[in-house]
Each structure stands twice: as structure tokens, then as C-alpha cells.
Design an enzyme around this catalytic site. Structure first.
Site, short mmCIF file in Angstrom:
data_model
loop_
_atom_site.label_atom_id
_atom_site.label_comp_id
_atom_site.label_asym_id
_atom_site.label_seq_id
_atom_site.Cartn_x
_atom_site.Cartn_y
_atom_site.Cartn_z
N PHE A 133 -22.55 4.92 14.14
CA PHE A 133 -22.49 6.44 13.95
C PHE A 133 -23.28 7.51 14.74
O PHE A 133 -23.04 8.61 14.80
CB PHE A 133 -22.02 6.70 12.50
CG PHE A 133 -23.66 6.94 11.88
CD1 PHE A 133 -24.23 8.12 11.84
CD2 PHE A 133 -24.40 6.12 11.23
CE1 PHE A 133 -25.42 8.45 11.38
CE2 PHE A 133 -25.49 5.95 10.73
CZ PHE A 133 -26.30 7.30 10.64
N LYS B 84 -14.18 0.12 19.82
CA LYS B 84 -14.10 0.38 18.45
C LYS B 84 -15.25 1.21 18.02
O LYS B 84 -16.40 0.66 17.85
CB LYS B 84 -14.34 -0.80 17.75
CG LYS B 84 -13.31 -1.21 16.41
CD LYS B 84 -13.94 -0.16 15.15
CE LYS B 84 -15.20 -0.63 14.67
NZ LYS B 84 -15.67 0.43 13.75
N GLU C 11 -16.61 4.22 12.21
CA GLU C 11 -15.37 4.97 11.25
C GLU C 11 -15.98 6.33 10.69
O GLU C 11 -15.01 6.93 10.03
CB GLU C 11 -14.69 4.08 10.42
CG GLU C 11 -15.88 3.43 9.18
CD GLU C 11 -16.48 2.22 9.57
OE1 GLU C 11 -16.93 2.21 10.92
OE2 GLU C 11 -16.65 1.27 9.04
N SER D 24 -26.68 -1.61 12.56
CA SER D 24 -27.77 -2.14 11.73
C SER D 24 -28.08 -3.79 12.02
O SER D 24 -27.29 -4.60 12.37
CB SER D 24 -27.49 -2.13 10.25
OG SER D 24 -26.01 -2.77 10.00
N CYS E 27 -32.45 5.14 16.50
CA CYS E 27 -33.07 3.93 16.64
C CYS E 27 -34.17 4.04 17.15
O CYS E 27 -35.08 2.79 17.22
CB CYS E 27 -32.12 2.95 17.48
SG CYS E 27 -31.88 3.26 18.93
N GLU F 99 -36.58 0.34 8.08
CA GLU F 99 -35.94 1.55 8.77
C GLU F 99 -35.32 2.38 7.80
O GLU F 99 -34.54 2.08 6.75
CB GLU F 99 -34.69 1.01 9.66
CG GLU F 99 -34.22 1.93 10.44
CD GLU F 99 -33.08 1.45 11.27
OE1 GLU F 99 -31.90 1.02 10.89
OE2 GLU F 99 -33.33 1.99 12.45
#
Ligand code: NAD
Length: 492
Positions: free
Chosen positions: A157, A181, A184, A234, A289, A390
Site C-alpha cells: 500500500f 495485483k 487492496e 511485509s 521501507c 518495524e
């Protein structure tokens, strides 16, 4: 053409074999504006049949596309680049409304995305492999790269406009078919990118879009018609995706999560380093990240540097991403905001010193949004949860270290190895970090070590599973296989 930037938007659509189709799975979820928590669109997930249809169309398209001269293949990419330039502002507006980051940040990620399209347009040179006359007596040898089939990329995302473009342009420039893909959580910008792809003139089935979640990903990873998969997300999911795709005999590269460090030495320009530290840790709400959120400061300058960081962090304007004066926007979901708050609580419980508390921030007119202001901890030690995991929020931990060697030791103990930055005036310190730091992206007097598109992007340890990274030349290797022709033509 104009892209729709004003929500509410229609439910997002798949783009299969050159046409828009409503995903036909049973589940789905609202797409929500993180600054208001209002639903602005809806994403229905794809069924197995949708995935089957896309893979089949991709395989069919691949037959002709892989045989299309490379010069012709890059023409729609040039067109796509032009359309991206023309519609960048609209894409950025959409991105802000479904992601929460600021307009400047959205434009920044789109720029890097466009750069990747530009690099892929150089494929006629980049795809050449090699030729050696007289490799052996009377023998000439030629290596060629060939595309392989249908590839997929599963994206996160946090950079919904950029990360798909780490892959898509290279996949199709090398002659493959490609299925995206997207996350979402913010799928509308992917839909807008595909509106441009639809207009750019790629043949049907060469580039496709499939919405969905876990089941959709697994269907793609298990499908015999998929040659390879790129993943960004992740660490636990990156690891599973890597294992599942590899067990199915596919090429796979999987980028995972991170925990990144900044080292500040006594020879550094402390004002500059403080600005860049806050920017690195808190830009995009810390949802990067490459966010360097653990800061290892030489003890001789620790107090001075902490004061400066508190000052810079305190001056950040928290607000709606579309508002020009906003420095830090909203976090993606209420659940994620809660997660970050729990990390802040763990810092307090484990004995770190709370220097700045961003939990009570209020944003006028956006009281329901997922906002957190920068939160700073001093006296952090490497065993604390906030030093190891994280956080993905605007939280900075400052640690005093005796010298550069101790700082590198702390950094290299981390399970992750995505990025690190050093602020120093010493070439010797810089050299030490270059040689000893175990991270994939290293910055010297640069707060966020984000490589340009013509360099590879990827981490080490639990931040990456695979060998070839995203962007640039690595992508050409990932998307092609090599054959060597060995030729002898003796005189009659
Ligand atoms: P995520 O792992 O939740 O989701 C990423 C993608 O995987 C999404 O498309 C999602 O639909 C899919 N997915 C989620 N759970 C899955 C499962 N169990 N099985 C199969 N697919 C699944 O990640 P996110 O929250 O969207 O993104 C944030 C994470 O991504 C952070 O950890 C961040 O560090 C990482 N990230 C890494 C890089 C990098 O280059 N290393 C870049 C950007 C983001």
C-alpha cells in the site's frame, strides 16, 4: 482525456485482455480516505476464474508480443511515459486521497515511477547479451536474452503509484506479459494507471490488472501459467510468497520490511543531519521501507543533536495531504495507527525517555483521520522493541554510542538490512560504513538512500528474499533467460 480525481469513485475494476471487468469474487472491502475515514470506493476481490482468464489472455498475448521487434515494443511505453507526465497531477490527487500522504510525496513517488518507464525504453541496448567471434577454433558464440511468458507483481500500500512501475515497464519491454495485483488498501491509483495503459496502445493481454487479497495472490503463485513473481510487502508475507513461488518452480524476488539506522558522528553538520533525520523517519507518515528511525549518535554530540531533532520534529505541520502546508499526512488505517500507538506505549513501558509525544495531535476539520505527530524517544537501547521492529509510523528512537564502530555493530545486529545513512564530515567514517554496514541501500549525508531507477533497489537479510532486485538492469535479468548459440561454418 481526464482522470477522475473527485471521490466517491465507482468500484475498482480488473483490466483483463484489454477490457474492464468487475472482479467476480465473493469478498471485498471499502477503499477509505485515511484523513476522514470515509469510504471513497470499493474493491471486490477477484475469483479464481478472473485469475484464470488473465493468465490465459497473458499467455495468448505473449505469443505475438515476444516476437514483436523490440523497437515496436517500446513505442507504447514512450506513449505511456508521455501520458504519465500529462496526468501526473491527477494521479497524485487520487493517490493522496486514498493513501494519506502529501501531494509533494505523491508527486515524488510518481516521478520515480516515470523514471523507471524511461529506463525501460532503453531496452534495445539493455537486452543485448554478448557475442564473441573465434570463441574456439572456427567457432563464434552469441548469447541472447529471451522473454519467458507471463509475470506477476504483488505490491504494497505504501507506494501505490511507484512500486508497480519498478516492474511493469521492464516486464513488457523485454517481451513478457504482465499482471499487477496491487494492494487492496489503495487500489484506485492502479486503476488510473491502467486507464493510461489502456490509452497507450499496448496489445490486449500484454498488461493486466487483477484486484484481490490473499487468495488472489495464492492463485497467481500456484498457477502453472505464471513464470515468475515479484513481491513487495511485509517480511512474513515476503517469506511465504518467496517459498510458495519457489516451491512451484517460479522465478521470484520478494522485498520485505525494514528497520533502518542513521549514524551521526561528531564531524557531521548537525543542523543538516537533524533536518534529514526527521525527513527520513517521518515523511509519508513514516510508512516507508527506507525510513531510518533508529538514530545512533556519537556520545560527544548526543545532547546537542537530540535538541536539534526535537526542534525540527516539533515544527512539522500535520494535516490533510491535499493541503499544501502539510508536512506529514495521515496513516493508512485506524488499525495501523493503533499499532503505531502500541509501539509508542512499548517504548514507554520498556524505559525509553519520551522526548516528544505526538499522540495528542488534532487536525482541524479532520478529527476522524488517522493522524500522529512525530514522537521521539531518547535513551533507546538495542534490546527495546522499538529498536528492533518495524514501526511504520512517525516515531524516532535516539541512541548514544561511543563511536562509529559501536554504531555499526548495533546496526548490523538488526534482522533487517534494507537501508542505512551516515552523517559525517569524515571520509574514513564513510569508507568504514561502505565496507562494513550490512544493508542494501547506503546513504552518506543523504537521509533516505533511495536509488534512481537505473540502479537496483533491494535490501538484505529479512528485508529481501531472492537475488535479483527491483529496477534497472536486475530487472532485465529477472525477466529474461539466456541462450548461447555456438556456431561453426567450415569452408565447404
Ligand atoms: P503486506 O505484506 O500486508 O501486503 C503486501 C501485498 O501482499 C498486498 O498486495 C497484499 O494484498 C498481499 N498480501 C497480504 N497478506 C498476504 C498473505 N498472507 N499472502 C499473500 N499475499 C498477501 O504489506 P503492506 O502493509 O501493504 O506494505 C507495507 C510493508 O511493505 C512494510 O513492511 C514495508 O517495509 C514493506 N515494503 C518494503 C519495500 C522494500 O523495498 N523492501 C518497499 C515498500 C514496502
Amino acid at each position: 482525456m481526464t482522470l477522475n480525481t473527485t471521490p466517491p469513485w465507482d468500484d475498482v475494476q480488473n483490466y483483463i485482455d484489454g477490457s474492464w471487468q468487475t472482479p467476480s469474487g465473493d469478498d471485498g472491502q471499502d477503499v477509505v480516505n485515511p484523513a476522514t475515514n470515509e469510504a471513497i470506493s470499493y474493491v471486490r476481490f477477484s475469483s479464481t476464474n478472473d485469475v484464470e482468464a488473465a493468465v490465459e489472455a497473458g499467455q495468448k498475448a505473449f505469443e505475438e508480443w515476444s516476437e514483436t521487434p523490440v523497437e515496436e515494443r517500446i513505442q507504447p511505453l514512450f506513449e505511456f511515459k508521455q501520458l504519465l507526465e500529462e496526468h501526473q497531477d491527477e494521479l497524485a490527487q487520487v493517490l493522496v486521497q486514498e493513501h494519506g500522504k502529501t501531494l509533494a510525496e505523491a508527486n515524488g513517488e510518481l516521478r520515480r515511477g516515470i523514471e523507471n518507464v524511461e529506463v525501460a525504453c532503453g531496452i534495445p541496448s539493455m537486452m543485448q547479451a554478448g557475442h564473441l567471434p573465434n570463441a574456439a577454433p572456427d567457432i563464434d558464440e552469441t548469447a541472447v536474452r529471451k522473454p519467458l511468458g507471463v509475470f506477476t507483481a504483488i505490491t504494497p500500500f505504501n507506494f501505490p503509484g511507484m512500486i508497480p512501475l519498478w516492474y511493469l515497464p521492464y516486464a513488457v519491454a523485454t517481451g513478457n506479459a504482465f499482471i499487477l495485483k496491487p494492494s487492496e488498501q489503495d487500489p484506485v491509483v492502479a486503476q488510473r494507471l491502467f486507464e493510461l495503459i489502456d490509452a497507450a496502445g499496448f496489445p490486449d493481454g500484454v498488461i493486466q490488472l487483477i484486484h484481490g487479497s490473499v487468495d488472489t495472490v495464492n492463485t497467481l503463485l500456484d498457477h502453472d501459467g505464471i513464470e515468475g513473481a515479484s513481491f513487495v510487502g511485509s517480511t512474513p508475507v515476503a517469506k511465504t510468497v518467496y517459498e510458495r513461488a519457489a516451491a512451484n518452480g517460479k522465478r521470484v524476488q520478494a522485498q520485505g520490511g525494514a528497520k533502518n539506522h542513521i549514524i551521526v558522528t561528531e564531524t557531521a553538520d548537525l543542523d543538516f543531519a537533524a533536518e534529514k533525520t526527521v525527513g527520513s523517519a517521518c515523511a509519508c507518515g513514516g510508512e516507508r521501507c527506507l525510513a531510518n528511525d533508529i538514530v545512533l549518535v556519537e556520545e560527544s554530540i548526543y545532547d546537542k543533536f537530540v535538541d536539534r531533532v526535537v526542534q525540527v520534529a516539533n515544527a512539522q505541520e500535520i494535516g490533510y495531504g491535499l493541503d499544501e502546508k502539510t508536512d506529514i499526512g495521515a496513516l493508512i488505517t485506524q488499525e495501523h495507527e493503533e499499532r503505531v500507538r502500541n509501539y509508542i506505549q512499548s517504548g514507554i513501558d520498556e524505559g525509553a525517555e519520551l522526548l516528544l509525544d505526538g499522540r495528542d495531535v488534532k487536525v482541524e476539520d479532520y478529527e476522524d483521520g488517522n493522524f500522529l505527530a512525530p514522537t521521539l524517544f531518547g535513551g533507546v537501547n538495542p534490546e527495546m522493541t522499538i529498536a528492533q521492529e518495524e514501526i511504520f509510523g512517525p516515531v524516532i528512537g535516539l541512541m548514544s554510542v561511543s563511536d562509529i564502530n559501536a554504531a555499526i555493530d548495533v546496526m548490523n545486529q538488526s534482522d533487517f538490512g534494507n537501508a542505512a545513512s551516515l552523517f559525517t564530515g569524515s571520509g574514513a567514517d564513510a569508507r568504514k560504513v561502505r565496507h562494513q554496514a550490512d544493508a542494501g541501500n547506503l546513504g552518506v549525508n543523504a537521509g533516505t538512500a533511495a536509488p534512481m531507477a537505473f540502479f537496483h533497489f533491494g535490501g538484505r537479510k529479512d528485508s529481501f528474499f531472492g537475488d535479483l532486485h527491483a529496477q534497472g538492469e536486475d530487472m532485465i535479468h529477472f525477466y529474461t533467460d539466456k541462450t548461447v548459440y555456438i556456431e561453426r561454418w567450415p569452408d565447404a
